[in-house]
Design a protein around this motif. Structure first.
Motif, PDB file in Angstrom:
ATOM      1  N   GLN A  37       0.777  -1.071   0.195  1.00  0.00           N
ATOM      2  CA  GLN A  37       0.152  -0.047  -0.199  1.00  0.00           C
ATOM      3  C   GLN A  37       0.797   1.354   0.014  1.00  0.00           C
ATOM      4  OE1 GLN A  37      -2.789  -0.306   3.442  1.00  0.00           O
ATOM      5  NE2 GLN A  37      -3.917  -1.705   2.302  1.00  0.00           N
ATOM      6  N   ASP A  38       1.678   1.227   0.824  1.00  0.00           N
ATOM      7  CA  ASP A  38       2.723   2.490   0.960  1.00  0.00           C
ATOM      8  C   ASP A  38       3.632   2.577  -0.544  1.00  0.00           C
ATOM      9  OD1 ASP A  38       2.178   2.848   3.646  1.00  0.00           O
ATOM     10  OD2 ASP A  38       3.785   2.083   4.575  1.00  0.00           O
ATOM     11  N   ALA A  39       3.982   1.669  -0.872  1.00  0.00           N
ATOM     12  CA  ALA A  39       4.934   1.700  -2.284  1.00  0.00           C
ATOM     13  C   ALA A  39       3.729   2.311  -3.286  1.00  0.00           C
ATOM     14  CB  ALA A  39       5.353   0.366  -2.740  1.00  0.00           C
ATOM     15  N   PHE A  40       2.578   1.692  -3.339  1.00  0.00           N
ATOM     16  CA  PHE A  40       1.599   2.166  -4.333  1.00  0.00           C
ATOM     17  C   PHE A  40       1.356   3.646  -3.965  1.00  0.00           C
ATOM     18  CE2 PHE A  40      -2.997   3.025  -5.334  1.00  0.00           C
ATOM     19  CZ  PHE A  40      -2.945   2.565  -6.576  1.00  0.00           C
ATOM     20  N   ASP A  41       0.840   3.923  -2.794  1.00  0.00           N
ATOM     21  CA  ASP A  41       0.722   5.340  -2.521  1.00  0.00           C
ATOM     22  C   ASP A  41       1.753   6.275  -3.042  1.00  0.00           C
ATOM     23  OD1 ASP A  41      -1.762   4.456  -1.266  1.00  0.00           O
ATOM     24  OD2 ASP A  41      -1.039   4.706   0.473  1.00  0.00           O
ATOM     25  N   GLN A  42       2.987   5.954  -2.760  1.00  0.00           N
ATOM     26  CA  GLN A  42       4.070   6.923  -3.297  1.00  0.00           C
ATOM     27  C   GLN A  42       4.120   6.883  -4.782  1.00  0.00           C
ATOM     28  OE1 GLN A  42       7.619   5.082  -1.421  1.00  0.00           O
ATOM     29  NE2 GLN A  42       7.077   5.857   0.599  1.00  0.00           N
ATOM     30  N   LEU A  43       3.919   5.841  -5.314  1.00  0.00           N
ATOM     31  CA  LEU A  43       4.075   6.181  -6.868  1.00  0.00           C
ATOM     32  C   LEU A  43       2.901   6.808  -7.389  1.00  0.00           C
ATOM     33  CD1 LEU A  43       5.013   2.328  -7.757  1.00  0.00           C
ATOM     34  CD2 LEU A  43       6.317   4.490  -8.371  1.00  0.00           C
ATOM     35  N   MET A  44       1.641   6.541  -6.638  1.00  0.00           N
ATOM     36  CA  MET A  44       0.384   7.534  -7.207  1.00  0.00           C
ATOM     37  C   MET A  44       0.779   8.980  -6.869  1.00  0.00           C
ATOM     38  SD  MET A  44      -1.562   5.438  -8.772  1.00  0.00           S
ATOM     39  CE  MET A  44      -3.106   6.227  -8.926  1.00  0.00           C
ATOM     40  N   GLU A  45       1.477   9.428  -5.734  1.00  0.00           N
ATOM     41  CA  GLU A  45       1.725  10.553  -5.609  1.00  0.00           C
ATOM     42  C   GLU A  45       2.750  11.172  -6.663  1.00  0.00           C
ATOM     43  OE1 GLU A  45       3.283  10.947  -1.571  1.00  0.00           O
ATOM     44  OE2 GLU A  45       1.154  10.035  -0.889  1.00  0.00           O
ATOM     45  N   GLN A  46       3.724  10.505  -6.983  1.00  0.00           N
ATOM     46  CA  GLN A  46       4.777  10.745  -7.959  1.00  0.00           C
ATOM     47  C   GLN A  46       3.802  11.081  -9.480  1.00  0.00           C
ATOM     48  OE1 GLN A  46       7.768   8.314  -8.231  1.00  0.00           O
ATOM     49  NE2 GLN A  46       7.934   8.129  -5.660  1.00  0.00           N
ATOM     50  N   ALA A  47       2.739  10.035  -9.755  1.00  0.00           N
ATOM     51  CA  ALA A  47       2.179  10.371 -10.864  1.00  0.00           C
ATOM     52  C   ALA A  47       1.346  11.643 -10.970  1.00  0.00           C
ATOM     53  CB  ALA A  47       1.373   8.996 -10.951  1.00  0.00           C
ATOM     54  N   ASP A  48       0.759  11.902  -9.621  1.00  0.00           N
ATOM     55  CA  ASP A  48      -0.096  13.043  -9.252  1.00  0.00           C
ATOM     56  C   ASP A  48       0.993  14.249  -9.886  1.00  0.00           C
ATOM     57  OD1 ASP A  48      -2.207  14.563  -9.065  1.00  0.00           O
ATOM     58  OD2 ASP A  48      -1.740  14.723  -6.910  1.00  0.00           O
ATOM     59  N   GLU A  49       1.960  14.323  -9.755  1.00  0.00           N
ATOM     60  CA  GLU A  49       2.929  15.466  -9.864  1.00  0.00           C
ATOM     61  C   GLU A  49       3.594  15.420 -11.056  1.00  0.00           C
ATOM     62  OE1 GLU A  49       4.865  15.806  -6.319  1.00  0.00           O
ATOM     63  OE2 GLU A  49       3.141  16.643  -5.384  1.00  0.00           O
ATOM     64  N   ALA A  50       3.919  14.264 -11.730  1.00  0.00           N
ATOM     65  CA  ALA A  50       4.404  13.831 -13.047  1.00  0.00           C
ATOM     66  C   ALA A  50       4.249  15.165 -14.085  1.00  0.00           C
ATOM     67  CB  ALA A  50       4.041  12.627 -13.751  1.00  0.00           C
ATOM     68  N   GLY A  51       5.554  15.543 -14.587  1.00  0.00           N
ATOM     69  CA  GLY A  51       5.509  16.588 -15.436  1.00  0.00           C
ATOM     70  C   GLY A  51       5.176  16.276 -17.134  1.00  0.00           C
ATOM     71  N   THR A  52       5.310  14.958 -17.270  1.00  0.00           N
ATOM     72  CA  THR A  52       5.088  14.653 -18.856  1.00  0.00           C
ATOM     73  C   THR A  52       4.313  13.617 -19.132  1.00  0.00           C
ATOM     74  OG1 THR A  52       7.296  13.222 -18.743  1.00  0.00           O
ATOM     75  CG2 THR A  52       7.660  15.348 -19.384  1.00  0.00           C
ATOM     76  N   ASN A  53       3.774  13.374 -19.889  1.00  0.00           N
ATOM     77  CA  ASN A  53       2.990  12.024 -20.106  1.00  0.00           C
ATOM     78  C   ASN A  53       3.882  10.748 -19.965  1.00  0.00           C
ATOM     79  OD1 ASN A  53       0.285  13.358 -20.500  1.00  0.00           O
ATOM     80  ND2 ASN A  53       0.549  13.248 -22.746  1.00  0.00           N
ATOM     81  N   ASP A  54       4.800  10.766 -20.753  1.00  0.00           N
ATOM     82  CA  ASP A  54       5.858   9.589 -20.414  1.00  0.00           C
ATOM     83  C   ASP A  54       6.023   9.104 -19.281  1.00  0.00           C
ATOM     84  OD1 ASP A  54       5.892   9.119 -23.329  1.00  0.00           O
ATOM     85  OD2 ASP A  54       7.830  10.427 -23.454  1.00  0.00           O
ATOM     86  N   HIS A  55       6.308  10.229 -18.431  1.00  0.00           N
ATOM     87  CA  HIS A  55       6.652   9.919 -16.623  1.00  0.00           C
ATOM     88  C   HIS A  55       5.594   9.562 -16.153  1.00  0.00           C
ATOM     89  CE1 HIS A  55       8.137  11.452 -12.680  1.00  0.00           C
ATOM     90  NE2 HIS A  55       8.584  10.214 -13.152  1.00  0.00           N
ATOM     91  N   PHE A  56       4.389  10.225 -16.352  1.00  0.00           N
ATOM     92  CA  PHE A  56       2.866   9.799 -16.040  1.00  0.00           C
ATOM     93  C   PHE A  56       3.072   8.151 -15.914  1.00  0.00           C
ATOM     94  CE2 PHE A  56      -1.717   8.837 -16.140  1.00  0.00           C
ATOM     95  CZ  PHE A  56      -2.226   9.336 -15.052  1.00  0.00           C
ATOM     96  N   HIS A  57       2.846   7.937 -17.390  1.00  0.00           N
ATOM     97  CA  HIS A  57       2.497   6.492 -17.751  1.00  0.00           C
ATOM     98  C   HIS A  57       3.691   5.441 -17.334  1.00  0.00           C
ATOM     99  CE1 HIS A  57      -0.973   7.277 -20.044  1.00  0.00           C
ATOM    100  NE2 HIS A  57      -0.359   8.392 -20.535  1.00  0.00           N
TER     101      HIS A  57
END
Length: 107
Positions: A20-40
């Motif tokens: 859960q913690d690892a998933f939450d961290q990745l989702m937080e990073q995705a929320d702030e991703a600056g590019t589509n490639d980074h988001f995906h």
């Protein structure tokens, strides 16, 4: 009768706390991703972390309604319900199709 296609979903509430913690961290990073490639890339990593196949949309969310639902699902599913979009971030609040059907919420 043709079997229904499998819906790629996971239940956050059944995941071990470390996952859960690892998933939450990745989702937080995705929320702030600056590019589509980074988001995906982050979406793919989040899905892999929980053992869920990444849907074709490449966009997953944990159900954001007020009930105790822990479904992680395809955010682009046609029956999902957008509760609100957040300015300046990638991830809006989205209800899973089941919750959207049973008790759709508004912001």
């Amino acid at each position: 009768m043709t079997p229904a296609p499998a819906r790629p979903e996971a239940d956050y509430n059944t995941l071990p706390v470390a996952i859960q913690d690892a998933f939450d961290q990745l989702m937080e990073q995705a929320d702030e991703a600056g590019t589509n490639d980074h988001f995906h890339t982050l979406m793919a990593r989040a899905a892999a972390t929980i053992g869920m196949p990444l849907p074709a949309s490449g966009d997953i969310r944990r159900c954001a309604c007020s009930c105790t639902c822990g479904v992680i699902f395809d955010a682009e599913h046609p029956d999902a319900h957008v509760i609100e979009w957040t300015d300046g971030y990638n991830l809006g609040r989205v209800q899973c199709p089941t919750c959207a059907d049973w008790h759709p919420e508004t912001a």
